[in-house]
Motif scaffolding. Sequence first.
Motif: not given
Length: 142
Positions: A119-130
Amino acid sequence: MILFIAWLVFIVLAGVSALHFLWASGSTWPVKDPKQFARTVAGVDSGKASPGMGLTALVALLILAAAVLPLWVINVISLPLPEWCRLTSMWVLFAVFFLRGLSSYALPNLPRTQPFKSLDRHYFAPLCLMLAAGYLSIVLNL
């Protein structure tokens, strides 16, 4: 455009903050039991302690502050903070969200459980980068 970005950052982070307040109240949503919650949301084995209610509430407050600051920076709302905080807060928030997002890819061997790691690699981390991109966009367009 900067107004749209600031509101978008606010809406996303206000939602994330609300979710953390829900968890601080004892909810295990989106899963049913505390053991699965620890593995899914906190990324720890069910035998280890998840963050406590107090720490989760503090995180919720900090996320809410991160949501409100862009609206203050572009003068949508007024806050009793010194002027030097405007750019400083945006740069700090950019760094925090950028490093949080990047850490999931740069440090792949962090001790995290499944399904949190996926979940972190697919959702949480990209959200943080956005979100980091949103803070940077606001700073560069002031």
